[in-house]
Design a protein around this motif. Structure first.
Motif, short mmCIF file in Angstrom:
data_model
loop_
_atom_site.label_atom_id
_atom_site.label_comp_id
_atom_site.label_asym_id
_atom_site.label_seq_id
_atom_site.Cartn_x
_atom_site.Cartn_y
_atom_site.Cartn_z
N ASP A 86 4.45 -3.22 7.87
CA ASP A 86 3.09 -2.94 7.35
C ASP A 86 2.72 -1.46 7.50
O ASP A 86 1.75 -1.01 6.86
CB ASP A 86 2.06 -3.79 8.10
CG ASP A 86 2.20 -5.28 7.78
OD1 ASP A 86 2.36 -5.62 6.60
OD2 ASP A 86 2.14 -6.09 8.72
N HIS A 143 0.12 5.44 3.97
CA HIS A 143 1.04 4.41 4.44
C HIS A 143 2.34 4.47 3.62
O HIS A 143 2.33 4.89 2.46
CB HIS A 143 0.43 3.01 4.32
CG HIS A 143 -0.88 2.85 5.02
ND1 HIS A 143 -0.99 2.68 6.38
CD2 HIS A 143 -2.15 2.84 4.53
CE1 HIS A 143 -2.26 2.57 6.72
NE2 HIS A 143 -3.00 2.66 5.61
N THR A 150 -0.85 -7.81 5.65
CA THR A 150 -1.51 -7.46 4.39
C THR A 150 -0.66 -6.60 3.45
O THR A 150 -1.05 -6.37 2.31
CB THR A 150 -2.82 -6.68 4.65
OG1 THR A 150 -2.51 -5.43 5.30
CG2 THR A 150 -3.77 -7.47 5.52
N ALA A 151 0.50 -6.15 3.92
CA ALA A 151 1.30 -5.24 3.08
C ALA A 151 2.75 -5.70 2.98
O ALA A 151 3.20 -6.17 1.94
CB ALA A 151 1.23 -3.82 3.64
N TYR A 163 -0.87 -4.79 -2.75
CA TYR A 163 0.54 -4.54 -2.44
C TYR A 163 1.46 -5.48 -3.23
O TYR A 163 2.52 -5.07 -3.72
CB TYR A 163 0.80 -4.66 -0.94
CG TYR A 163 0.43 -3.41 -0.19
CD1 TYR A 163 1.27 -2.30 -0.19
CD2 TYR A 163 -0.77 -3.31 0.51
CE1 TYR A 163 0.94 -1.14 0.49
CE2 TYR A 163 -1.11 -2.15 1.20
CZ TYR A 163 -0.25 -1.06 1.17
OH TYR A 163 -0.59 0.10 1.85
N CYS A 203 4.78 1.45 3.23
CA CYS A 203 5.07 0.06 3.59
C CYS A 203 6.40 -0.40 2.99
O CYS A 203 6.78 0.02 1.89
CB CYS A 203 3.93 -0.84 3.15
SG CYS A 203 2.34 -0.36 3.89
N GLU A 220 -1.02 -0.72 8.11
CA GLU A 220 -2.00 -1.59 7.46
C GLU A 220 -2.23 -2.81 8.36
O GLU A 220 -1.39 -3.14 9.21
CB GLU A 220 -1.48 -2.05 6.09
CG GLU A 220 -1.36 -0.95 5.05
CD GLU A 220 -2.69 -0.57 4.41
OE1 GLU A 220 -3.74 -0.68 5.10
OE2 GLU A 220 -2.68 -0.12 3.25
N ARG A 270 1.15 4.52 -0.23
CA ARG A 270 -0.27 4.41 -0.57
C ARG A 270 -1.04 5.66 -0.17
O ARG A 270 -0.90 6.18 0.94
CB ARG A 270 -0.90 3.21 0.14
CG ARG A 270 -2.38 3.03 -0.24
CD ARG A 270 -3.11 2.06 0.65
NE ARG A 270 -4.51 1.92 0.22
CZ ARG A 270 -5.46 1.31 0.92
NH1 ARG A 270 -5.16 0.77 2.09
NH2 ARG A 270 -6.69 1.24 0.46
N LEU A 286 -6.00 -6.05 0.01
CA LEU A 286 -4.74 -5.38 0.31
C LEU A 286 -3.54 -6.25 -0.05
O LEU A 286 -2.55 -5.78 -0.63
CB LEU A 286 -4.68 -5.01 1.80
CG LEU A 286 -5.57 -3.86 2.25
CD1 LEU A 286 -5.56 -3.74 3.77
CD2 LEU A 286 -5.11 -2.55 1.61
#
Length: 209
Positions: A76, A56, A83-84, A122, A58, A79, A106, A118
């Motif tokens: 995100d 990822h 969550t990011a 992050y 982000c 994700e 990530r 997560l």
């Protein structure tokens, strides 16, 4: 209204990089200074190209002052929603630093962290990078035109220097017109001092007024 605020002490094209590891996943946070959404997206794109094998990339950014009417955003990048990018942006906003972009690259380590994990990962990644970020104060400036007689020119120029201002242009006719720039917080005090020095024989036109 413009305001003073902290910004990254980074030149254009520069960034800082801080890596953390959580349950075998690598979180590499990059911070750069940006002034627009497009610059933030370009920074994210450059890291996609640099780390094409990452899981990822982000994004979160504040492309202007940390408070007020400014451009913010997050991504995100695959994700689970919220969550990011959002927790990354929350850290940036809490720090009160403007013109700042964070991209967390990530590499999945094989252990699922869950939604809560997560969010914490992050957020912690950006927190660690921001803690290492050098900052400087961006001073909001005010511009205007001062019309005075020739005899007062040098006195007003000298006065302006004392307010950390500068003459950006001039025009000579029946009077002297000095185009000036100085810190926003000082412009009212400077205006009063000009009237004192020129014994009321001065006109000041401030931009946006």
């Amino acid at each position: 209204m413009s305001q003073d605020y902290a910004v990254p002490a980074l030149a254009v094209g520069d960034f800082i990089e801080v890596e953390t590891e959580i349950k075998r996943s690598r979180f590499i946070c990059f911070l750069a200074r940006v002034t627009s959404r497009n610059e933030a997206l370009l920074f994210q794109s450059s890291l996609r190209q640099r780390f094409p094998d990452a899981t990822h990339h982000c994004l979160a950014f504040i492309a202007g002052p940390p408070e007020g009417n400014t451009v913010v955003g997050f991504d995100d990048d695959g994700e689970p929603g919220g969550t990011a990018g959002k927790p990354m942006l929350n850290v940036l906003q809490h720090k009160g630093i403007g013109e700042l972009c964070a991209v967390v690259v990530r590499y999945f380590g094989g252990v699922k962290l869950g939604a809560g994990g997560l969010v914490r990962a992050y957020g912690a990644s950006v927190q660690a990078a921001v803690d290492a970020l050098p900052v400087e104060q961006r001073v909001a400036m005010k511009t205007g035109i001062v019309a005075i007689d020739y005899a007062s020119e040098q006195s007003v120029r000298h006065l302006l220097e004392g307010y950390s201002g500068e003459v950006t242009g001039h025009h000579y006719s029946e009077v002297v017109e000095l185009h000036i720039s100085l810190p926003l917080a000082e412009h009212q005090s400077f205006g009063l001092r000009v009237l004192e020095v020129c014994k009321g024989q001065a006109k000041i036109h401030w931009s946006d007024e």
